[in-house]
Design a protein around this motif. Structure first.
Motif, PDB file in Angstrom:
ATOM      1  N   ILE A 193     -95.974 -18.750  71.076  1.00 39.12           N
ATOM      2  CA  ILE A 193     -96.549 -19.816  72.523  1.00 39.12           C
ATOM      3  C   ILE A 193     -97.181 -20.890  71.345  1.00 39.12           C
ATOM      4  CG2 ILE A 193     -98.442 -20.471  74.118  1.00 39.12           C
ATOM      5  CD1 ILE A 193     -97.295 -17.478  75.319  1.00 39.12           C
ATOM      6  N   ILE A 194     -96.850 -22.361  71.193  1.00 39.45           N
ATOM      7  CA  ILE A 194     -97.643 -22.954  70.406  1.00 39.45           C
ATOM      8  C   ILE A 194     -97.544 -24.531  71.654  1.00 39.45           C
ATOM      9  CG2 ILE A 194     -97.725 -24.643  68.778  1.00 39.45           C
ATOM     10  CD1 ILE A 194     -95.109 -23.111  68.142  1.00 39.45           C
ATOM     11  N   GLY A 195     -99.160 -24.001  72.750  1.00 37.21           N
ATOM     12  CA  GLY A 195     -99.274 -25.205  73.771  1.00 37.21           C
ATOM     13  C   GLY A 195     -98.566 -24.768  74.745  1.00 37.21           C
ATOM     14  N   ASN A 196     -98.266 -26.346  74.952  1.00 37.42           N
ATOM     15  CA  ASN A 196     -96.839 -26.052  75.550  1.00 37.42           C
ATOM     16  C   ASN A 196     -96.039 -25.865  76.218  1.00 37.42           C
ATOM     17  OD1 ASN A 196     -96.186 -27.274  78.694  1.00 37.42           O
ATOM     18  ND2 ASN A 196     -95.597 -29.246  77.768  1.00 37.42           N
ATOM     19  N   MET A 197     -95.408 -25.584  74.501  1.00 40.70           N
ATOM     20  CA  MET A 197     -94.157 -24.496  74.702  1.00 40.70           C
ATOM     21  C   MET A 197     -93.989 -22.818  74.632  1.00 40.70           C
ATOM     22  SD  MET A 197     -91.107 -25.746  71.971  1.00 40.70           S
ATOM     23  CE  MET A 197     -90.432 -26.599  72.673  1.00 40.70           C
ATOM     24  N   ALA A 198     -93.062 -22.368  74.757  1.00 35.06           N
ATOM     25  CA  ALA A 198     -92.534 -21.122  74.504  1.00 35.06           C
ATOM     26  C   ALA A 198     -91.469 -20.676  74.419  1.00 35.06           C
ATOM     27  CB  ALA A 198     -93.908 -19.775  75.677  1.00 35.06           C
ATOM     28  N   VAL A 199     -91.436 -19.670  72.526  1.00 34.63           N
ATOM     29  CA  VAL A 199     -90.368 -19.453  72.498  1.00 34.63           C
ATOM     30  C   VAL A 199     -90.134 -17.902  72.633  1.00 34.63           C
ATOM     31  CG1 VAL A 199     -88.604 -19.087  70.827  1.00 34.63           C
ATOM     32  CG2 VAL A 199     -89.788 -21.386  71.191  1.00 34.63           C
ATOM     33  N   ALA A 200     -89.531 -16.718  73.411  1.00 34.93           N
ATOM     34  CA  ALA A 200     -88.370 -15.379  73.486  1.00 34.93           C
ATOM     35  C   ALA A 200     -87.804 -14.944  72.539  1.00 34.93           C
ATOM     36  CB  ALA A 200     -89.241 -15.663  74.733  1.00 34.93           C
ATOM     37  N   MET A 201     -88.082 -14.138  71.947  1.00 32.99           N
ATOM     38  CA  MET A 201     -86.161 -13.648  71.390  1.00 32.99           C
ATOM     39  C   MET A 201     -86.221 -12.088  71.977  1.00 32.99           C
ATOM     40  SD  MET A 201     -85.306 -13.098  67.429  1.00 32.99           S
ATOM     41  CE  MET A 201     -86.681 -12.670  67.463  1.00 32.99           C
ATOM     42  N   GLY A 202     -84.840 -11.842  71.979  1.00 36.62           N
ATOM     43  CA  GLY A 202     -84.714 -10.083  72.276  1.00 36.62           C
ATOM     44  C   GLY A 202     -84.022  -9.718  72.429  1.00 36.62           C
ATOM     45  N   ASN A 203     -83.621  -8.630  73.623  1.00 34.22           N
ATOM     46  CA  ASN A 203     -82.562  -8.526  74.028  1.00 34.22           C
ATOM     47  C   ASN A 203     -82.374  -8.060  75.526  1.00 34.22           C
ATOM     48  OD1 ASN A 203     -80.709  -7.714  71.802  1.00 34.22           O
ATOM     49  ND2 ASN A 203     -82.434  -5.681  71.499  1.00 34.22           N
ATOM     50  N   TYR A 204     -81.230  -8.622  76.541  1.00 31.52           N
ATOM     51  CA  TYR A 204     -80.869  -8.637  77.599  1.00 31.52           C
ATOM     52  C   TYR A 204     -79.825  -8.069  78.269  1.00 31.52           C
ATOM     53  CZ  TYR A 204     -79.705 -13.781  78.356  1.00 31.52           C
ATOM     54  OH  TYR A 204     -78.811 -14.513  78.332  1.00 31.52           O
ATOM     55  N   TYR A 205     -80.192  -7.055  79.458  1.00 33.34           N
ATOM     56  CA  TYR A 205     -79.151  -6.370  79.893  1.00 33.34           C
ATOM     57  C   TYR A 205     -78.229  -6.490  81.430  1.00 33.34           C
ATOM     58  CZ  TYR A 205     -80.891  -3.538  75.997  1.00 33.34           C
ATOM     59  OH  TYR A 205     -81.873  -3.361  73.987  1.00 33.34           O
ATOM     60  N   PHE A 206     -77.133  -6.205  81.208  1.00 29.48           N
ATOM     61  CA  PHE A 206     -76.817  -6.579  82.897  1.00 29.48           C
ATOM     62  C   PHE A 206     -76.541  -5.808  82.841  1.00 29.48           C
ATOM     63  CE2 PHE A 206     -77.494 -10.644  80.921  1.00 29.48           C
ATOM     64  CZ  PHE A 206     -77.584 -11.282  81.259  1.00 29.48           C
ATOM     65  N   THR A 207     -75.936  -5.340  84.364  1.00 29.01           N
ATOM     66  CA  THR A 207     -75.314  -3.840  85.019  1.00 29.01           C
ATOM     67  C   THR A 207     -74.467  -4.414  86.289  1.00 29.01           C
ATOM     68  OG1 THR A 207     -78.121  -2.804  85.104  1.00 29.01           O
ATOM     69  CG2 THR A 207     -76.409  -1.804  86.379  1.00 29.01           C
ATOM     70  N   PRO A 208     -73.444  -3.778  86.034  1.00 27.34           N
ATOM     71  CA  PRO A 208     -72.193  -4.456  86.846  1.00 27.34           C
ATOM     72  C   PRO A 208     -72.400  -3.877  87.971  1.00 27.34           C
ATOM     73  CG  PRO A 208     -71.108  -3.870  84.917  1.00 27.34           C
ATOM     74  CD  PRO A 208     -72.559  -3.960  85.147  1.00 27.34           C
ATOM     75  N   ALA A 209     -72.496  -4.682  89.460  1.00 25.43           N
ATOM     76  CA  ALA A 209     -72.445  -4.450  90.500  1.00 25.43           C
ATOM     77  C   ALA A 209     -71.318  -3.166  90.828  1.00 25.43           C
ATOM     78  CB  ALA A 209     -72.390  -5.960  91.130  1.00 25.43           C
ATOM     79  N   THR A 210     -70.871  -3.457  90.030  1.00 27.50           N
ATOM     80  CA  THR A 210     -69.214  -2.585  90.223  1.00 27.50           C
ATOM     81  C   THR A 210     -69.458  -0.869  89.701  1.00 27.50           C
ATOM     82  OG1 THR A 210     -68.448  -3.153  88.608  1.00 27.50           O
ATOM     83  CG2 THR A 210     -67.331  -4.555  90.876  1.00 27.50           C
ATOM     84  N   GLY A 211     -70.732  -1.449  89.431  1.00 30.87           N
ATOM     85  CA  GLY A 211     -71.435  -0.287  88.510  1.00 30.87           C
ATOM     86  C   GLY A 211     -70.641  -0.125  86.997  1.00 30.87           C
ATOM     87  N   GLY A 212     -70.901   1.087  86.322  1.00 27.58           N
ATOM     88  CA  GLY A 212     -71.215   1.205  84.954  1.00 27.58           C
ATOM     89  C   GLY A 212     -72.582   0.924  84.097  1.00 27.58           C
ATOM     90  N   ASN A 213     -72.346   0.869  82.780  1.00 29.41           N
ATOM     91  CA  ASN A 213     -73.161   1.275  81.919  1.00 29.41           C
ATOM     92  C   ASN A 213     -73.712  -0.727  81.885  1.00 29.41           C
ATOM     93  OD1 ASN A 213     -73.058   3.575  81.132  1.00 29.41           O
ATOM     94  ND2 ASN A 213     -71.466   3.097  79.085  1.00 29.41           N
TER      95      ASN A 213
END
Length: 191
Positions: free
Chosen positions: A138-158
């Motif tokens: 976070i630098i004043g009026n700006m934030a930068v985030a980094m990482g992983n996001y994970y999406f789960t299929p509505a039909t099931g599965g990993n």
């Protein structure tokens, strides 16, 4: 008692009161824009963004106006209203860098001939989005985030793992908005 002096004095007091109210309103707008972003605000925005992606797919599955849901999602989370947003979606190789609303909308819902490779990421559909921030700067009026996001299929599965870097700023009303969206699949070395 000189009524003219009293009238001038009263008028001056009213004018000063109005002027101070206007200055106060202006300062409060400035305070909103320059107020430092918190890590909690970023986490809350990420959670809401994921819920919005799930909602677009749900509206699509229920044969609703998924394009309107995606438009509302973009308007709510991205800062196109105040300028360019740098948008690099995961599943794009021909037009992988997009700087306008139209390109982002196409990625989420497909159907735009300018972006023929788009299959509609948000209408996949998904049942959940989980965030794993590696770091938030976070630098004043700006934030930068980094990482992983994970999406789960509505039909099931990993769930599917995607790497991301997002940059946020506060708009002129103080709402946290995305100004950089960069996501891609993790590197997979050839065997």
């Amino acid at each position: 008692m000189n009524w003219n002096i009293i009238a001038v004095f009263f008028a001056a007091m009213v004018l000063l009161g109005i002027t101070s109210c206007k200055v106060s309103e202006t300062n409060s707008q400035i305070d909103i824009r320059t107020k430092t972003i918190t890590k909690q605000e970023v986490a809350d925005a990420q959670k809401a963004w994921g819920e919005g992606i799930v909602n677009i797919g749900k509206v699509f599955s229920e044969h609703g106006d998924y394009k309107a849901a995606a438009t509302a999602h973009l308007n709510n989370f991205y800062n196109y209203q105040e300028g360019t947003v740098l948008f690099k979606p995961t599943l794009a190789s021909q037009n992988q860098f997009r700087t306008d609303f139209e390109g982002a909308l196409s990625y989420f819902v497909a159907g735009n001939s300018k972006y023929p490779e788009d299959a509609g990421f948000a209408i996949n559909p998904w049942s959940a989005v989980r965030w794993e921030n590696i770091g938030t700067k976070i630098i004043g009026n700006m934030a930068v985030a980094m990482g992983n996001y994970y999406f789960t299929p509505a039909t099931g599965g990993n769930e599917g793992k995607v790497e991301y870097s997002f940059a946020y700023t506060k708009n002129n009303t103080g709402q946290l908005k995305i100004i950089l969206h960069d996501s891609h699949y993790p590197y997979s070395p050839k065997k």
